[in-house]
Write a protein that holds these residues in place. Structure first.
Motif, PDB file in Angstrom:
ATOM      1  N   VAL A 180       3.668 -35.801  -1.373  1.00 46.21           N
ATOM      2  CA  VAL A 180       4.577 -35.553  -2.505  1.00 46.21           C
ATOM      3  C   VAL A 180       5.632 -36.648  -2.590  1.00 46.21           C
ATOM      4  O   VAL A 180       5.936 -37.155  -3.686  1.00 46.21           O
ATOM      5  CB  VAL A 180       5.239 -34.170  -2.346  1.00 46.21           C
ATOM      6  CG1 VAL A 180       6.372 -34.004  -3.347  1.00 46.21           C
ATOM      7  CG2 VAL A 180       4.203 -33.063  -2.518  1.00 46.21           C
ATOM      8  N   LEU A 218       5.479 -39.769  -1.538  1.00 50.87           N
ATOM      9  CA  LEU A 218       4.898 -41.037  -1.990  1.00 50.87           C
ATOM     10  C   LEU A 218       4.576 -40.985  -3.485  1.00 50.87           C
ATOM     11  O   LEU A 218       4.852 -41.927  -4.234  1.00 50.87           O
ATOM     12  CB  LEU A 218       3.628 -41.331  -1.182  1.00 50.87           C
ATOM     13  CG  LEU A 218       3.844 -41.894   0.229  1.00 50.87           C
ATOM     14  CD1 LEU A 218       2.551 -41.842   1.035  1.00 50.87           C
ATOM     15  CD2 LEU A 218       4.390 -43.318   0.178  1.00 50.87           C
ATOM     16  N   GLU A 219       3.979 -39.881  -3.910  1.00 52.04           N
ATOM     17  CA  GLU A 219       3.590 -39.766  -5.312  1.00 52.04           C
ATOM     18  C   GLU A 219       4.805 -39.743  -6.242  1.00 52.04           C
ATOM     19  O   GLU A 219       4.691 -40.120  -7.412  1.00 52.04           O
ATOM     20  CB  GLU A 219       2.733 -38.509  -5.516  1.00 52.04           C
ATOM     21  CG  GLU A 219       1.350 -38.629  -4.902  1.00 52.04           C
ATOM     22  CD  GLU A 219       0.537 -37.355  -5.016  1.00 52.04           C
ATOM     23  OE1 GLU A 219       1.138 -36.282  -5.289  1.00 52.04           O
ATOM     24  OE2 GLU A 219      -0.686 -37.425  -4.827  1.00 52.04           O
ATOM     25  N   SER A 220       5.958 -39.340  -5.723  1.00 48.31           N
ATOM     26  CA  SER A 220       7.165 -39.337  -6.554  1.00 48.31           C
ATOM     27  C   SER A 220       7.607 -40.757  -6.893  1.00 48.31           C
ATOM     28  O   SER A 220       8.450 -40.973  -7.775  1.00 48.31           O
ATOM     29  CB  SER A 220       8.291 -38.585  -5.852  1.00 48.31           C
ATOM     30  OG  SER A 220       8.703 -39.304  -4.706  1.00 48.31           O
ATOM     31  N   LEU A 221       7.044 -41.756  -6.185  1.00 43.28           N
ATOM     32  CA  LEU A 221       7.342 -43.155  -6.471  1.00 43.28           C
ATOM     33  C   LEU A 221       6.328 -43.739  -7.448  1.00 43.28           C
ATOM     34  O   LEU A 221       6.251 -44.970  -7.610  1.00 43.28           O
ATOM     35  CB  LEU A 221       7.322 -43.963  -5.175  1.00 43.28           C
ATOM     36  CG  LEU A 221       8.446 -43.643  -4.184  1.00 43.28           C
ATOM     37  CD1 LEU A 221       8.229 -44.373  -2.870  1.00 43.28           C
ATOM     38  CD2 LEU A 221       9.812 -44.021  -4.771  1.00 43.28           C
ATOM     39  N   GLY A 222       5.559 -42.886  -8.102  1.00 43.32           N
ATOM     40  CA  GLY A 222       4.508 -43.380  -8.990  1.00 43.32           C
ATOM     41  C   GLY A 222       4.992 -44.386 -10.015  1.00 43.32           C
ATOM     42  O   GLY A 222       4.352 -45.396 -10.282  1.00 43.32           O
TER      43      GLY A 222
END
Lengths: 203, 382
Positions: free
Chosen positions: B372, B374-378
């Motif tokens: 979550v 890491l993906e928030s840095l999409g």
């Protein structure tokens, strides 16, 4: 990634002025997300609640993972050091199993898609190209927004972080000036794990 | 002349005195206070025929003085001491005090010598010597109590005739047992005494091959032969006889009378009754509880306690330490003992499985939170 750094101060001023007129007051923070950071260090700490004495930090049981993300054009190299607990193998029990094992490796992304990774069993998302963070007024409550910090309770964690997440009592704190210094997020997972996430930004 | 007569009288008196104590003067007493631990040091077996053989060898090779039938009489006031005078003894079946010895079978209220294992049941091995004069075997008994027991085998009777010792006047004195159908049943507080004498006699006077020993010791092989428990116990089989003896041994523990006799006879004969010093030998040899069962029992109890103490909450270090203790406690448990703790072994395996499942869930939680984060840095990866 769009480059706003030259126009940044003026844009921020304009956005805050726009917000003052009734728009999303947090758009300046979204604009900071679009800046061209050279590195972001992401630290994720999970502390597992098992009726541990709150004052006995030696008994704290946690796993910490650190991801150093270095940007170069459309590529992002992720150097990671993650902790995992080892299982008991057979009937051999060693108290050293209480100390987490560490795994260190590299993952390379191009335009948000994983193209290579160290073969060590550590799980890294295949695709990090979604929207990600989205600072919208409607996602927060108890907001404190000042020139250099933003503090709030997150009422819609999934929408804010851009990922489905099951948790309670998420809080966010962001420190910035013209760009982010860091964003700190904390919450309790539905399994009772205390999660602390820190993003440290470098332009 | 007077001096000569006086000398003769003195000499005769000395001779009489010497005769009266011959039974003692010919004896080479063993160490006055027995080092019991040292006596049993040669016993290394833990059960079965091996233990039986070692015990036979021990008590035959240390039996350095074979007492006479008269020794049994003359030393009874020491071995079966009771207050009341030189001839006073504790009667075997009733534990009452009897003060006079007699050779007259009609003298009620006096005592004579009882073959606990009767001569008639000894398969011809003894009369009044060898096993028939062994002081661990011969016990003083009130005359009428002795005759009331007759030459019956020991057993457990139903509706038996009560057998009493008698007073000097011939009245009933003390109940000593029951007799019926060719069997005599002693009182409960004497059954163990009987069992331990029977086991001693059986172990000692069987030829060494019969009891898995290596020697009859001291060249007294004429005293040894074949004995069976069914010679002395009224039972349907040898196994049933053994079970009765083991039952009596457990029912009536060793008492001070036996301990005192064992020590006094040891001083005279040189050997001990091992079933008085170690009543657990009986079950170890003929039952299913090897010697050192206490140790094995403690292994089992230690393991059970360790499993009960397994920590399922709290820090990983505490959980691991408790699992390690349980695994270490399981190491000494071997063979058929594991059947006794099968539930605890299962519980230990389940605890290890639960621990692994717990750490796997911790790892999953950490992985999920990282995903979550890491993906928030999409937006910054595009």
């Amino acid at each position: 990634m769009k480059k706003w750094f030259i126009m940044l101060p003026a844009v921020c001023a304009a956005l805050f002025a726009f917000a003052a007129c009734g728009g999303n007051t947090l758009d300046p923070l979204n604009a900071m997300l679009d800046l061209d950071y050279s590195q972001i260090v992401l630290t994720v700490k999970n502390t597992f609640a098992e009726d541990l004495p709150s004052t006995d930090f030696d008994e704290e049981m946690s796993l910490t993972s650190v991801y150093e993300i270095t940007y170069a054009g459309d590529a992002a190299n992720v150097h990671y050091v993650v902790e995992r607990f080892a299982k008991i193998d057979g009937m051999v029990v060693d108290e050293s199993l209480a100390v987490p094992e560490t795994y260190e490796g590299e993952a390379l992304f191009e335009k948000g898609v994983l193209v290579s990774k160290t073969d060590d069993g550590v799980s890294i998302p295949d695709n990090i190209s979604g929207i990600g963070f989205d600072f919208q007024d409607k996602y927060f409550k108890n907001v404190q927004l000042e020139d250099m910090y933003f503090i709030a309770d997150v009422s819609d964690p999934g929408a804010f972080m851009g990922s489905r997440i099951n948790c309670t009592d998420m809080k966010v704190k962001a420190i910035f000036l013209d760009s982010f210094y860091n964003i700190i997020i904390s919450y309790t997972s539905n399994e009772g794990t205390a999660v602390d996430i820190t993003y440290d930004f470098t332009l | 002349m007077r001096r000569a007569v006086k000398s003769i009288v003195l000499a005769c008196g000395a001779l009489i005195l010497a005769v009266g104590v011959t039974s003692v003067s010919n004896i080479s007493p063993a160490t006055a206070v027995a080092d019991v631990g040292a006596y049993y040091a040669p016993i290394t077996a833990t059960g079965g025929n091996e233990l039986l053989g070692q015990v036979h060898d021990l008590i035959t090779t240390t039996h350095t003085y074979y007492t006479s039938y008269n020794n049994c009489r003359d030393n009874a006031h020491i071995t079966d001491y009771a207050p009341g005078g030189e001839k006073s003894i504790i009667e075997f079946y009733t534990h009452e005090t009897i003060v006079e010895y007699t050779t007259n079978g009609s003298d009620a209220g006096r005592w004579n010598r009882e073959h606990v294992w009767p001569k008639s049941l000894s398969n011809g091995l003894w009369g009044t010597d060898g096993g028939g004069a062994d002081m661990h075997h011969i016990r003083p008994t009130e005359v009428k109590m002795n005759s009331g027991r007759e030459g019956y085998r020991y057993g457990e009777v139903v509706n038996g005739q009560k057998i009493y010792s008698k007073t000097l006047s011939g009245a009933d004195s003390q109940l000593g047992g029951y007799a019926a159908a060719g069997a005599f049943e002693p009182l409960d507080n004497v059954k163990g005494d009987v069992a331990r004498i029977v086991m001693y006699v059986y172990t000692h006077y069987n030829t060494y091959q019969n009891v898995f020993g290596t020697t009859n010791g001291n060249g007294n092989s004429q005293y040894f032969g074949t004995l069976k428990f069914t010679h002395i116990m009224l039972a349907s089989s040898e196994q049933a006889a053994i079970e009765m003896i083991l039952r009596w041994n457990a029912l009536d523990p060793v008492d001070e009378i036996e301990e005192h006799r064992n020590e006094e006879v040891y001083k005279i004969q040189g050997n001990r009754n091992p079933f008085i010093d170690h009543p657990e030998y009986a079950d170890a040899i003929w039952g299913d509880e090897p010697v050192g069962g206490g140790q094995e029992d403690s292994h089992i109890e230690d393991f059970r306690a360790a499993v009960e103490g397994i920590v399922t909450e709290g820090s990983l270090a505490q959980r691991l330490a408790s699992l390690q203790r349980a695994l270490n406690a399981m190491l000494p448990i071997t063979g058929s003992e594991k059947d006794l703790v099968s539930q605890e072994i299962i519980a230990l395996y389940e605890a290890i499985h639960d621990y692994n499942a717990y750490v796997a869930s911790c790892n999953r939680d950490s992985e999920s939170a990282s995903k979550v984060a890491l993906e928030s840095l999409g937006g910054l990866f595009n």
